[in-house]
Structure formats: structure tokens, C-alpha cells
Design a protein around this motif. Structure first.
Motif, short mmCIF file in Angstrom:
data_model
loop_
_atom_site.label_atom_id
_atom_site.label_comp_id
_atom_site.label_asym_id
_atom_site.label_seq_id
_atom_site.Cartn_x
_atom_site.Cartn_y
_atom_site.Cartn_z
N PHE A 51 69.75 46.83 59.40
CA PHE A 51 68.63 47.41 59.18
C PHE A 51 68.29 47.91 60.65
O PHE A 51 67.46 48.97 60.98
N VAL A 52 68.72 47.11 61.57
CA VAL A 52 68.21 47.52 63.10
C VAL A 52 69.46 47.16 63.73
O VAL A 52 70.72 46.74 63.35
N TYR A 53 69.52 47.81 65.43
CA TYR A 53 70.41 47.83 66.37
C TYR A 53 69.63 47.42 67.52
O TYR A 53 68.63 47.77 67.77
N LEU A 54 70.40 46.72 68.31
CA LEU A 54 69.95 46.46 69.72
C LEU A 54 70.39 47.14 70.65
O LEU A 54 71.95 47.36 70.73
N VAL A 55 69.94 47.61 71.74
CA VAL A 55 70.39 48.46 72.83
C VAL A 55 69.99 47.30 74.23
O VAL A 55 68.93 47.10 74.48
N ASP A 56 71.12 47.09 75.01
CA ASP A 56 70.84 46.07 76.05
C ASP A 56 70.52 44.72 75.85
O ASP A 56 69.82 44.15 76.40
N GLY A 57 70.47 44.47 74.39
CA GLY A 57 69.97 42.90 74.10
C GLY A 57 68.57 43.10 73.95
O GLY A 57 67.80 41.97 73.55
N LYS A 58 67.74 44.13 74.11
CA LYS A 58 66.28 43.94 74.09
C LYS A 58 65.38 45.00 73.46
O LYS A 58 64.44 44.79 73.04
N TYR A 59 66.09 46.11 73.28
CA TYR A 59 65.37 47.34 72.57
C TYR A 59 65.82 47.51 71.16
O TYR A 59 67.23 47.56 70.83
N ILE A 60 64.81 47.43 70.26
CA ILE A 60 65.11 47.41 68.90
C ILE A 60 65.00 48.75 68.23
O ILE A 60 64.05 49.60 68.49
N TYR A 61 65.96 49.26 67.45
CA TYR A 61 65.90 50.49 66.83
C TYR A 61 66.41 50.49 65.38
O TYR A 61 67.07 49.65 65.06
N LEU A 62 65.68 51.37 64.60
CA LEU A 62 66.11 51.25 63.08
C LEU A 62 67.45 52.09 62.98
O LEU A 62 67.58 52.96 63.46
N THR A 63 68.28 51.42 62.11
CA THR A 63 69.46 52.21 61.58
C THR A 63 68.77 53.24 60.40
O THR A 63 67.77 53.20 60.36
N GLN A 64 69.65 54.17 60.11
CA GLN A 64 69.04 55.08 59.09
C GLN A 64 68.54 54.18 57.93
O GLN A 64 67.71 54.56 57.20
N LYS A 65 69.75 53.20 57.40
CA LYS A 65 69.17 52.28 56.29
C LYS A 65 67.72 51.74 56.51
O LYS A 65 66.96 51.75 55.68
N GLY A 66 67.62 51.17 57.74
CA GLY A 66 66.23 50.59 58.00
C GLY A 66 64.98 51.76 58.23
O GLY A 66 64.13 51.29 57.62
N LEU A 67 65.27 52.65 58.50
CA LEU A 67 64.52 53.97 58.91
C LEU A 67 63.96 54.33 57.15
O LEU A 67 62.73 54.60 57.31
N GLN A 68 64.91 54.52 56.49
CA GLN A 68 64.52 54.78 55.22
C GLN A 68 63.63 53.94 54.52
O GLN A 68 62.47 54.08 53.84
N ILE A 69 63.77 52.73 54.53
CA ILE A 69 62.83 51.55 53.99
C ILE A 69 61.50 51.68 54.69
O ILE A 69 60.48 51.50 53.85
N ALA A 70 61.46 51.72 56.02
CA ALA A 70 60.24 51.63 56.91
C ALA A 70 59.50 52.76 56.48
O ALA A 70 58.25 52.74 56.47
N LYS A 71 60.13 54.15 56.32
CA LYS A 71 59.25 55.19 55.87
C LYS A 71 58.58 55.08 54.47
O LYS A 71 57.65 55.50 54.38
N GLU A 72 59.48 54.55 53.61
CA GLU A 72 59.05 54.25 52.24
C GLU A 72 57.96 53.54 52.15
O GLU A 72 56.93 53.62 51.79
N MET A 73 57.82 52.13 53.12
CA MET A 73 56.57 51.27 53.24
C MET A 73 55.57 51.93 53.91
O MET A 73 54.43 51.74 53.34
N ASN A 74 55.72 52.68 54.71
CA ASN A 74 54.62 53.22 55.50
C ASN A 74 54.04 54.38 54.38
O ASN A 74 52.80 54.44 54.49
N GLU A 75 54.77 55.10 53.60
CA GLU A 75 54.01 55.91 52.96
C GLU A 75 53.26 55.14 51.87
O GLU A 75 52.10 55.73 51.35
N ARG A 76 54.03 54.12 51.19
CA ARG A 76 53.16 53.35 50.24
C ARG A 76 51.84 52.91 50.72
O ARG A 76 50.90 52.92 50.11
N TYR A 77 51.87 52.27 52.07
CA TYR A 77 50.77 51.87 52.49
C TYR A 77 49.84 52.98 52.67
O TYR A 77 48.59 52.80 52.43
#
Length: 121
Positions: A51-77
């Protein structure tokens, strides 16, 4: 159910925070009001599940899979919060309740409510 809800909350929060800049563990600690250890373990699990990946062990980014769920939850909210407010619920209560409802509503029911909100608001 609880684990899915936690995952969805983390993904939505990461998405919301990413709209303001880079996301780090400390941002999640403050946004979710949980301990550093809890965030550390949760982010590790989210990464292992793709769902996420880390850059330099400290920056968190959503993968496409994570982004899809996040956008769906945000829209629902957003839809549920608008609906509740339009029905006269106080914004702070609508926000809290929409956060609970977004996780337990099926796709068909949400679609119907979304149509209703778009017609009413």
C-alpha cells in the motif's frame, strides 16, 4: 473488520497529508494521535502489503493500490459528511460520524447516497 478500518484510516490520512507535502512517521503520529511505535509497525505492515513505499527510510508514499483505497475513503468521507451536514447535523459531529460510516457501507448504498448528495448539494 478492525484491521481493514485501521488500514483505510492510515491510507486516507497519508493521502490527506501528502496534499500538503511529504509525509513522515511523525506526521502520522500527530494526525492519528498514536504512538511512534504504533506508526512504525503500521507503516511497515502497509509497505509489506504493497500500500505504501518508503524513500530514504523516512518519506512515505502511497502506491497505486494504496492511492486507490485512500481516494475511495476520502470520497466516502466527503460525501457522507456533506450529507449529514445538509440534514442539519453539526459539522464536528458529521465529521466524526462520517469517519465511522465510511468503513462499513457497501458500494451500492454509497453510490445511492452519492447520487442523492450530488442532486441535493
Amino acid at each position: 473488520m478492525k484491521q481493514r478500518r485501521v488500514t483505510e484510516n492510515y491510507l486516507k490520512t497519508i493521502y490527506e497529508l501528502s496534499q500538503k507535502g511529504v509525509v513522515r512517521n511523525q506526521h502520522l503520529v500527530h494526525a492519528l494521535s498514536v504512538s511512534r511505535a504504533t506508526v512504525s509497525v503500521s507503516v511497515k505492515i502497509l509497505a509489506e502489503e504493497g500500500f505504501v513505499y518508503l524513500v530514504d527510510g523516512k518519506y512515505i508514499y502511497l502506491t497505486q493500490k494504496g492511492l486507490q483505497i485512500a481516494k475511495e475513503m476520502n470520497e466516502r468521507y466527503q460525501v457522507l459528511c456533506k450529507l449529514l451536514i445538509s440534514l442539519g447535523v453539526k459539522p464536528e459531529i458529521a465529521s466524526r460520524d462520517a469517519c465511522e460510516l465510511e468503513h462499513c457501507m457497501g458500494a451500492e448504498s454509497f453510490s445511492a447516497l452519492k447520487t442523492l448528495v450530488q442532486c441535493e448539494i
